[in-house]
Every structure is written in structure tokens, then in C-alpha cells.
Scaffold this motif. Structure first.
Motif, PDB file in Angstrom:
ATOM      1  N   ALA A 173     -46.783  -9.909 -13.966  1.00 54.06           N
ATOM      2  CA  ALA A 173     -45.345 -10.161 -14.100  1.00 54.06           C
ATOM      3  C   ALA A 173     -44.554  -8.887 -13.818  1.00 54.06           C
ATOM      4  CB  ALA A 173     -45.040 -10.660 -15.517  1.00 54.06           C
ATOM      5  N   LYS A 174     -43.442  -9.024 -13.103  1.00 54.34           N
ATOM      6  CA  LYS A 174     -42.630  -7.872 -12.722  1.00 54.34           C
ATOM      7  C   LYS A 174     -41.751  -7.421 -13.895  1.00 54.34           C
ATOM      8  CE  LYS A 174     -44.257  -7.793  -8.585  1.00 54.34           C
ATOM      9  NZ  LYS A 174     -45.280  -6.759  -8.282  1.00 54.34           N
ATOM     10  N   VAL A 175     -41.677  -6.114 -14.070  1.00 62.41           N
ATOM     11  CA  VAL A 175     -40.894  -5.521 -15.153  1.00 62.41           C
ATOM     12  C   VAL A 175     -39.953  -4.479 -14.571  1.00 62.41           C
ATOM     13  CG1 VAL A 175     -40.967  -4.145 -17.262  1.00 62.41           C
ATOM     14  CG2 VAL A 175     -42.724  -5.895 -16.849  1.00 62.41           C
ATOM     15  N   ALA A 176     -38.661  -4.656 -14.825  1.00 59.68           N
ATOM     16  CA  ALA A 176     -37.666  -3.672 -14.397  1.00 59.68           C
ATOM     17  C   ALA A 176     -36.769  -3.234 -15.558  1.00 59.68           C
ATOM     18  CB  ALA A 176     -36.800  -4.237 -13.268  1.00 59.68           C
ATOM     19  N   ARG A 177     -36.742  -4.016 -16.619  1.00 59.13           N
ATOM     20  CA  ARG A 177     -35.974  -3.655 -17.812  1.00 59.13           C
ATOM     21  C   ARG A 177     -36.870  -3.863 -19.022  1.00 59.13           C
ATOM     22  NH1 ARG A 177     -29.762  -4.585 -19.715  1.00 59.13           N
ATOM     23  NH2 ARG A 177     -29.568  -2.819 -18.332  1.00 59.13           N
ATOM     24  N   VAL A 178     -36.945  -2.825 -19.875  1.00 59.26           N
ATOM     25  CA  VAL A 178     -37.859  -2.843 -21.022  1.00 59.26           C
ATOM     26  C   VAL A 178     -37.064  -2.643 -22.306  1.00 59.26           C
ATOM     27  CG1 VAL A 178     -39.887  -1.779 -22.091  1.00 59.26           C
ATOM     28  CG2 VAL A 178     -39.689  -1.851 -19.591  1.00 59.26           C
ATOM     29  N   ALA A 179     -37.398  -3.432 -23.310  1.00 57.70           N
ATOM     30  CA  ALA A 179     -36.865  -3.239 -24.655  1.00 57.70           C
ATOM     31  C   ALA A 179     -37.939  -2.580 -25.511  1.00 57.70           C
ATOM     32  CB  ALA A 179     -36.451  -4.577 -25.255  1.00 57.70           C
ATOM     33  N   ALA A 195     -30.478  -9.377 -23.484  1.00 61.70           N
ATOM     34  CA  ALA A 195     -30.152  -8.132 -22.789  1.00 61.70           C
ATOM     35  C   ALA A 195     -30.795  -8.043 -21.414  1.00 61.70           C
ATOM     36  CB  ALA A 195     -30.593  -6.940 -23.636  1.00 61.70           C
ATOM     37  N   GLY A 196     -31.527  -9.091 -21.018  1.00 63.20           N
ATOM     38  CA  GLY A 196     -32.127  -9.118 -19.688  1.00 63.20           C
ATOM     39  C   GLY A 196     -33.447  -8.395 -19.574  1.00 63.20           C
ATOM     40  N   ALA A 197     -34.107  -8.120 -20.700  1.00 66.98           N
ATOM     41  CA  ALA A 197     -35.388  -7.419 -20.661  1.00 66.98           C
ATOM     42  C   ALA A 197     -36.483  -8.329 -20.111  1.00 66.98           C
ATOM     43  CB  ALA A 197     -35.770  -6.929 -22.052  1.00 66.98           C
ATOM     44  N   ASP A 198     -37.409  -7.713 -19.396  1.00 70.82           N
ATOM     45  CA  ASP A 198     -38.582  -8.425 -18.883  1.00 70.82           C
ATOM     46  C   ASP A 198     -39.770  -8.288 -19.818  1.00 70.82           C
ATOM     47  OD1 ASP A 198     -37.312  -9.008 -16.265  1.00 70.82           O
ATOM     48  OD2 ASP A 198     -37.412  -6.825 -16.030  1.00 70.82           O
ATOM     49  N   ALA A 199     -39.745  -7.256 -20.659  1.00 70.36           N
ATOM     50  CA  ALA A 199     -40.839  -7.004 -21.602  1.00 70.36           C
ATOM     51  C   ALA A 199     -40.295  -6.234 -22.782  1.00 70.36           C
ATOM     52  CB  ALA A 199     -41.960  -6.210 -20.929  1.00 70.36           C
ATOM     53  N   ILE A 200     -41.006  -6.320 -23.895  1.00 73.23           N
ATOM     54  CA  ILE A 200     -40.651  -5.525 -25.071  1.00 73.23           C
ATOM     55  C   ILE A 200     -41.904  -4.835 -25.590  1.00 73.23           C
ATOM     56  CG2 ILE A 200     -40.900  -7.468 -26.708  1.00 73.23           C
ATOM     57  CD1 ILE A 200     -38.447  -6.112 -28.198  1.00 73.23           C
ATOM     58  N   VAL A 201     -41.767  -3.557 -25.893  1.00 71.88           N
ATOM     59  CA  VAL A 201     -42.841  -2.754 -26.485  1.00 71.88           C
ATOM     60  C   VAL A 201     -42.501  -2.586 -27.958  1.00 71.88           C
ATOM     61  CG1 VAL A 201     -44.042  -0.542 -26.448  1.00 71.88           C
ATOM     62  CG2 VAL A 201     -43.198  -1.540 -24.306  1.00 71.88           C
ATOM     63  N   CYS A 202     -43.409  -3.004 -28.844  1.00 73.00           N
ATOM     64  CA  CYS A 202     -43.116  -2.962 -30.279  1.00 73.00           C
ATOM     65  C   CYS A 202     -44.395  -2.714 -31.056  1.00 73.00           C
ATOM     66  CB  CYS A 202     -42.448  -4.266 -30.725  1.00 73.00           C
ATOM     67  SG  CYS A 202     -43.456  -5.744 -30.483  1.00 73.00           S
ATOM     68  N   GLY A 203     -44.253  -2.680 -32.373  1.00 72.09           N
ATOM     69  CA  GLY A 203     -45.409  -2.436 -33.211  1.00 72.09           C
ATOM     70  C   GLY A 203     -46.240  -3.680 -33.470  1.00 72.09           C
ATOM     71  N   TYR A 207     -48.123 -14.409 -34.148  1.00 68.64           N
ATOM     72  CA  TYR A 207     -48.660 -15.195 -33.035  1.00 68.64           C
ATOM     73  C   TYR A 207     -47.613 -16.125 -32.437  1.00 68.64           C
ATOM     74  CZ  TYR A 207     -51.400 -18.843 -30.688  1.00 68.64           C
ATOM     75  OH  TYR A 207     -51.881 -19.753 -29.776  1.00 68.64           O
ATOM     76  N   HIS A 208     -46.947 -16.904 -33.275  1.00 64.29           N
ATOM     77  CA  HIS A 208     -46.002 -17.895 -32.756  1.00 64.29           C
ATOM     78  C   HIS A 208     -44.779 -17.231 -32.140  1.00 64.29           C
ATOM     79  CE1 HIS A 208     -48.299 -21.295 -34.148  1.00 64.29           C
ATOM     80  NE2 HIS A 208     -48.392 -20.749 -35.344  1.00 64.29           N
ATOM     81  N   VAL A 209     -44.382 -16.093 -32.674  1.00 67.02           N
ATOM     82  CA  VAL A 209     -43.270 -15.350 -32.070  1.00 67.02           C
ATOM     83  C   VAL A 209     -43.651 -14.907 -30.662  1.00 67.02           C
ATOM     84  CG1 VAL A 209     -41.909 -13.222 -32.211  1.00 67.02           C
ATOM     85  CG2 VAL A 209     -42.299 -14.593 -34.266  1.00 67.02           C
ATOM     86  N   CYS A 210     -44.823 -14.302 -30.519  1.00 67.61           N
ATOM     87  CA  CYS A 210     -45.272 -13.832 -29.200  1.00 67.61           C
ATOM     88  C   CYS A 210     -45.484 -14.984 -28.237  1.00 67.61           C
ATOM     89  CB  CYS A 210     -46.563 -13.023 -29.344  1.00 67.61           C
ATOM     90  SG  CYS A 210     -46.376 -11.491 -30.253  1.00 67.61           S
ATOM     91  N   GLN A 211     -46.054 -16.082 -28.727  1.00 69.59           N
ATOM     92  CA  GLN A 211     -46.284 -17.257 -27.890  1.00 69.59           C
ATOM     93  C   GLN A 211     -44.970 -17.772 -27.334  1.00 69.59           C
ATOM     94  OE1 GLN A 211     -47.134 -20.980 -29.923  1.00 69.59           O
ATOM     95  NE2 GLN A 211     -48.921 -21.281 -28.597  1.00 69.59           N
ATOM     96  N   ASP A 212     -43.964 -17.839 -28.182  1.00 66.92           N
ATOM     97  CA  ASP A 212     -42.657 -18.330 -27.771  1.00 66.92           C
ATOM     98  C   ASP A 212     -42.004 -17.398 -26.760  1.00 66.92           C
ATOM     99  OD1 ASP A 212     -40.131 -19.984 -28.144  1.00 66.92           O
ATOM    100  OD2 ASP A 212     -39.428 -18.026 -28.824  1.00 66.92           O
ATOM    101  N   LEU A 213     -42.030 -16.093 -27.032  1.00 63.67           N
ATOM    102  CA  LEU A 213     -41.365 -15.140 -26.137  1.00 63.67           C
ATOM    103  C   LEU A 213     -42.043 -15.093 -24.773  1.00 63.67           C
ATOM    104  CD1 LEU A 213     -40.693 -12.231 -28.650  1.00 63.67           C
ATOM    105  CD2 LEU A 213     -39.026 -13.871 -27.745  1.00 63.67           C
ATOM    106  N   ALA A 214     -43.370 -15.113 -24.760  1.00 64.73           N
ATOM    107  CA  ALA A 214     -44.086 -15.079 -23.485  1.00 64.73           C
ATOM    108  C   ALA A 214     -43.783 -16.323 -22.652  1.00 64.73           C
ATOM    109  CB  ALA A 214     -45.584 -14.944 -23.729  1.00 64.73           C
ATOM    110  N   ALA A 215     -43.681 -17.472 -23.318  1.00 62.69           N
ATOM    111  CA  ALA A 215     -43.369 -18.710 -22.601  1.00 62.69           C
ATOM    112  C   ALA A 215     -41.967 -18.672 -21.999  1.00 62.69           C
ATOM    113  CB  ALA A 215     -43.514 -19.906 -23.548  1.00 62.69           C
ATOM    114  N   ARG A 216     -41.086 -17.882 -22.605  1.00 60.55           N
ATOM    115  CA  ARG A 216     -39.702 -17.780 -22.134  1.00 60.55           C
ATOM    116  C   ARG A 216     -39.508 -16.622 -21.152  1.00 60.55           C
ATOM    117  NH1 ARG A 216     -36.929 -17.445 -27.841  1.00 60.55           N
ATOM    118  NH2 ARG A 216     -34.958 -17.381 -26.681  1.00 60.55           N
ATOM    119  N   GLY A 217     -40.613 -15.955 -20.805  1.00 64.21           N
ATOM    120  CA  GLY A 217     -40.543 -14.935 -19.766  1.00 64.21           C
ATOM    121  C   GLY A 217     -40.452 -13.504 -20.241  1.00 64.21           C
ATOM    122  N   LEU A 218     -40.649 -13.270 -21.534  1.00 60.96           N
ATOM    123  CA  LEU A 218     -40.614 -11.905 -22.055  1.00 60.96           C
ATOM    124  C   LEU A 218     -42.028 -11.451 -22.386  1.00 60.96           C
ATOM    125  CD1 LEU A 218     -38.647  -9.575 -23.015  1.00 60.96           C
ATOM    126  CD2 LEU A 218     -38.990 -10.485 -25.326  1.00 60.96           C
TER     127      LEU A 218
END
Length: 272
Positions: A173-179, A195-203, A207-218
Motif C-alpha cells: 500500500a502506498k504511503v505519503a502521509r503518516v500519523a 487528516a488524510g493519513a495513509d498509515a499511523i505509527v503508534c504503540g 484487534y477490532h480497532v486495527c481490523q476496522d482501520l485497515a479495512a478503511r484504508g489506514l
């Protein structure tokens, strides 16, 4: 400088009103009238860190995470039937050590905004909490980066922070904006998408939060709560120096090497 004066100076840097109402910040245990001899800066205010501070001659431990959010029922030596926070306070009182914590008020600071992205060599534009107002302190960060893949971003984080991230999303997946969000992601994934982020780096995130965000393109890059916030120790050390503590009287706890972390990852027959 007395402990109360150091506390006041650090609250100037990280205002108490920026902390969440539920948070416990500032002095948890100790004598406000003590002269500050040596400060140890660490991520966590545990009994182990208290003993490490005392062993090196420090009489003040400045930590990011509070000793506790809600006070335990008793302050006793470490035991399996009691929260470890009680043991940390017990040890600090026994050894005459003051413990100061700056948690969600530090999280919202401009210095914390830059700390994690800087480890990856990334300059930030604004916070995640107030993406439209760069001058306002707020949680997290947003940055535009040279276009890369999610795999590339994860590799960059792995090398910079000595960790094997768990990643959600297509590797190509292409990443140009990171949160970025130190510690727990909570509901901030939605702000990253807005905010238009393609990915987020966090601690960490559920599971369900990540599953949902990945399905929505983050894409989601999980570093481990502690790994994502270790850069905040340097933020605290710099604030202590600006408060008037001489650099030689400030000792930052060494970064925890992966083989010494209290958690580990089993991958293909090896500990990663």
C-alpha cells in the motif's frame, strides 16, 4: 533547586490543565522541600526504577507514566496479590525519593509531537488532535513523507526503534502521509483518516480497532506502548535542564534493548 520548584518548572513546560481530568500528574510521593541532588528520568515509575534511581544517587525520579491513576488500597512491598503501584510508592518513601510524573500533559506538548517522528527522521506539520491548527498543543502528529510502501514505513520504524512491529494493511500500500500516536491509539485512528493519513505509527491498539482501520484504508504500525514513548524520556530530560538542573545531574534511563524488554515476540523459533 527544591523538588517543589522543579515540579513547578515542569508544569510550566507541560501545563497541568493540558492533562486529562482522570490523569494523575506531578508529585506522587516525596518531600517538596528536598533539595534536588540528582534526577533520574525514565518512562515508568515502577519499584524497579525507584531502586535504580536510588542506587545511582538520585533523589528524584521524573517519569512519563504516573505511579498510578487511582491510588491502590495499600502501599506495601511487591506482592502477587497487590498492584505493583503500591510497591513503587512504598519503595520511594522508604528510600526518601520523590517521584514526579508528566503524562497526558506531556503527550499534548509540541516537544512530544516531534519526538517519535524524529526517531524516524521525519519532520511533522501539526498535531493529530488539532490537525487544522499547528500552533495548538495536541495529541499525536501528522507528517507528509516521500512516497513509500507500508512495508517500507514499517522497516524504517523497525530499524530506528529496534523493534519488530506488528503491521495491519497491505505491504505494498502506498504511503505519503503518516500519523503518529505515542502509546495507545484509542479513537485517534478516525482523526488520522480525517487528516488524510495513509498509515499511523503508534504503540498499541485492539484487534477490532486495527481490523476496522485497515479495512478503511489506514495502515497501522504497532510498535509496543513502551517503544513508542521511549523518546519522551529525552523530552523530559531537556525540560529538567531548562528548569535549571545541570546536565551532569540528569541521568536518563538507558533505552531498553529488545532482549531486556518485559514483553517479547516469538517468531519462527526465535525471540524477536
Amino acid at each position: 533547586m527544591k523538588v517543589r520548584e522543579l515540579e513547578a518548572a515542569l508544569f510550566d513546560a507541560f501545563p497541568r490543565e493540558q492533562a486529562e481530568a482522570w490523569d494523575h500528574v506531578g508529585l506522587s510521593v516525596g518531600d517538596p522541600a528536598d533539595e534536588v541532588r540528582l534526577v533520574r528520568v525514565a518512562l515508568d515509575a515502577t519499584a524497579e526504577e525507584v531502586r535504580a534511581a536510588h542506587a545511582m544517587g538520585a533523589n528524584v525520579l521524573v517519569a512519563h507514566h504516573p505511579v498510578y491513576i487511582e491510588a491502590p488500597d495499600a502501599f506495601t512491598p511487591l506482592a502477587s496479590d497487590r498492584p505493583q503501584a503500591g510497591a513503587a510508592v512504598f519503595e520511594a518513601a522508604r528510600l526518601g525519593l520523590s517521584v514526579l510524573s508528566f503524562h497526558t500533559n506531556l503527550d499534548r506538548s509540541l516537544a512530544a509531537r516531534e519526538a517519535l517522528p524524529a526517531r524516524l527522521g521525519i519532520a511533522v506539520a501539526t498535531s493529530l488532535e488539532h490537525a487544522d491548527d499547528p500552533a495548538t498543543p495536541g495529541y499525536g502528529a501528522i507528517a507528509d513523507v516521500e512516497p513509500c510502501t507500508l512495508r517500507d514505513l514499517a522497516a524504517r520504524a523497525a530499524e530506528a526503534l529496534d523493534v519488530d512491529p506488528r503491521v495491519w494493511g497491505a505491504p505494498a500500500a502506498k504511503v505519503a502521509r503518516v500519523a503518529f500516536m505515542g502509546g495507545s491509539l484509542g479513537h485517534f485512528g478516525d482523526l488520522a483518516l480525517r487528516a488524510g493519513a495513509d498509515a499511523i505509527v503508534c504503540g498499541e491498539a485492539g484487534y477490532h480497532v486495527c481490523q476496522d482501520l485497515a479495512a478503511r484504508g489506514l495502515g497501522v504500525v504497532l510498535l509496543g506502548h513502551d517503544v513508542s514513548e521511549e523518546p519522551f524520556c529525552q523530552v523530559l530530560a531537556c525540560a529538567c535542564e531548562r528548569a535549571g538542573i545541570a546536565p551532569e545531574r540528569i541521568a536518563v534511563a538507558e533505552r531498553t534493548r529488545r532482549e531486556e524488554r518485559p514483553w517479547w515476540t516469538y517468531t519462527g523459533g526465535r525471540l524477536a
